[in-house]
Design a protein around this motif. Structure first.
Motif, short mmCIF file in Angstrom:
data_model
loop_
_atom_site.label_atom_id
_atom_site.label_comp_id
_atom_site.label_asym_id
_atom_site.label_seq_id
_atom_site.Cartn_x
_atom_site.Cartn_y
_atom_site.Cartn_z
N LYS A 79 -4.95 -7.33 -0.94
CA LYS A 79 -4.64 -6.58 -2.16
C LYS A 79 -5.77 -6.66 -3.18
CE LYS A 79 0.40 -6.54 -2.15
NZ LYS A 79 1.63 -6.99 -2.87
N ASN A 80 -6.38 -7.82 -3.31
CA ASN A 80 -7.50 -7.95 -4.24
C ASN A 80 -8.70 -7.12 -3.79
OD1 ASN A 80 -6.03 -9.65 -5.86
ND2 ASN A 80 -6.97 -11.52 -5.09
N LEU A 81 -8.94 -7.04 -2.49
CA LEU A 81 -10.03 -6.20 -1.99
C LEU A 81 -9.71 -4.72 -2.25
CD1 LEU A 81 -10.84 -7.95 1.42
CD2 LEU A 81 -12.09 -8.15 -0.75
N ARG A 82 -8.47 -4.32 -2.00
CA ARG A 82 -8.06 -2.92 -2.25
C ARG A 82 -8.26 -2.53 -3.71
NH1 ARG A 82 -2.05 -2.94 0.30
NH2 ARG A 82 -2.57 -2.85 2.53
N ASN A 83 -8.01 -3.43 -4.63
CA ASN A 83 -8.10 -3.14 -6.06
C ASN A 83 -9.53 -3.14 -6.59
OD1 ASN A 83 -5.33 -2.82 -6.35
ND2 ASN A 83 -5.01 -5.00 -6.72
N SER A 84 -10.51 -3.34 -5.74
CA SER A 84 -11.90 -3.47 -6.17
C SER A 84 -12.56 -2.15 -6.52
CB SER A 84 -12.72 -4.14 -5.06
OG SER A 84 -12.85 -3.26 -3.96
N GLY A 85 -12.03 -1.04 -6.03
CA GLY A 85 -12.69 0.25 -6.21
C GLY A 85 -13.68 0.57 -5.12
N LEU A 86 -13.95 -0.39 -4.24
CA LEU A 86 -14.82 -0.15 -3.08
C LEU A 86 -14.02 0.46 -1.95
CD1 LEU A 86 -16.80 -3.52 -3.13
CD2 LEU A 86 -17.62 -1.29 -3.87
N THR A 87 -14.70 0.99 -0.95
CA THR A 87 -14.02 1.51 0.23
C THR A 87 -13.56 0.34 1.08
OG1 THR A 87 -15.39 3.49 0.23
CG2 THR A 87 -14.26 2.96 2.29
N VAL A 88 -12.25 0.27 1.33
CA VAL A 88 -11.66 -0.81 2.12
C VAL A 88 -10.80 -0.19 3.20
CG1 VAL A 88 -10.13 -2.82 2.08
CG2 VAL A 88 -11.64 -2.38 0.15
N LEU A 89 -11.07 -0.54 4.45
CA LEU A 89 -10.27 -0.08 5.59
C LEU A 89 -9.69 -1.29 6.28
CD1 LEU A 89 -12.74 2.59 7.06
CD2 LEU A 89 -10.82 2.97 5.51
N GLU A 90 -8.49 -1.13 6.80
CA GLU A 90 -7.80 -2.25 7.43
C GLU A 90 -7.31 -1.85 8.82
OE1 GLU A 90 -4.58 -3.06 4.73
OE2 GLU A 90 -5.91 -2.57 3.09
N ASN A 91 -7.23 -2.85 9.68
CA ASN A 91 -6.56 -2.70 10.96
C ASN A 91 -5.84 -4.01 11.23
OD1 ASN A 91 -8.24 -4.51 12.61
ND2 ASN A 91 -9.85 -2.97 12.33
N PRO A 92 -5.08 -4.12 12.30
CA PRO A 92 -4.31 -5.36 12.52
C PRO A 92 -5.15 -6.63 12.69
CG PRO A 92 -3.45 -3.59 13.87
CD PRO A 92 -4.73 -3.08 13.27
#
Length: 86
Positions: free
Chosen positions: A25-38
């Motif tokens: 969640k903290n990475l998502r809120n950074s404004g940078l491009t964040v992609l996730e997978n399992p």
């Protein structure tokens, strides 16, 4: 210089979900491009912006667990638009 960073946080304890959820969640809120997978989370952007974010958030994530591993891979380029060609 743009970079792509792959992160895998692996707490070595039973109650591990809160630390991982907070980290992502903290990475998502950074404004940078964040992609996730399992299996991992990727962060893309300008070197100084990404590394400043990670310096702060990795410390918070590691302080939130008793024992844990944090794997990091860094590529010198923005690979956020990568698609396999096969």
């Amino acid at each position: 210089m743009n970079i792509s960073v792959e992160l895998t946080l692996s707490p070595l304890q039973d109650d591990f979900e809160p630390a991982i959820i907070n980290f992502i969640k903290n990475l998502r809120n950074s404004g940078l491009t964040v992609l996730e997978n399992p299996l991992s989370t990727q962060v893309y952007g300008e070197y100084d912006a990404v590394m400043n974010l990670l310096q702060k958030e990795m410390k918070i994530a590691l302080e939130a667990v008793e024992r844990g591993l944090l794997y990091i891979k860094i590529v010198k380029s923005d690979r956020s638009d990568y698609e396999p060609h096969f």
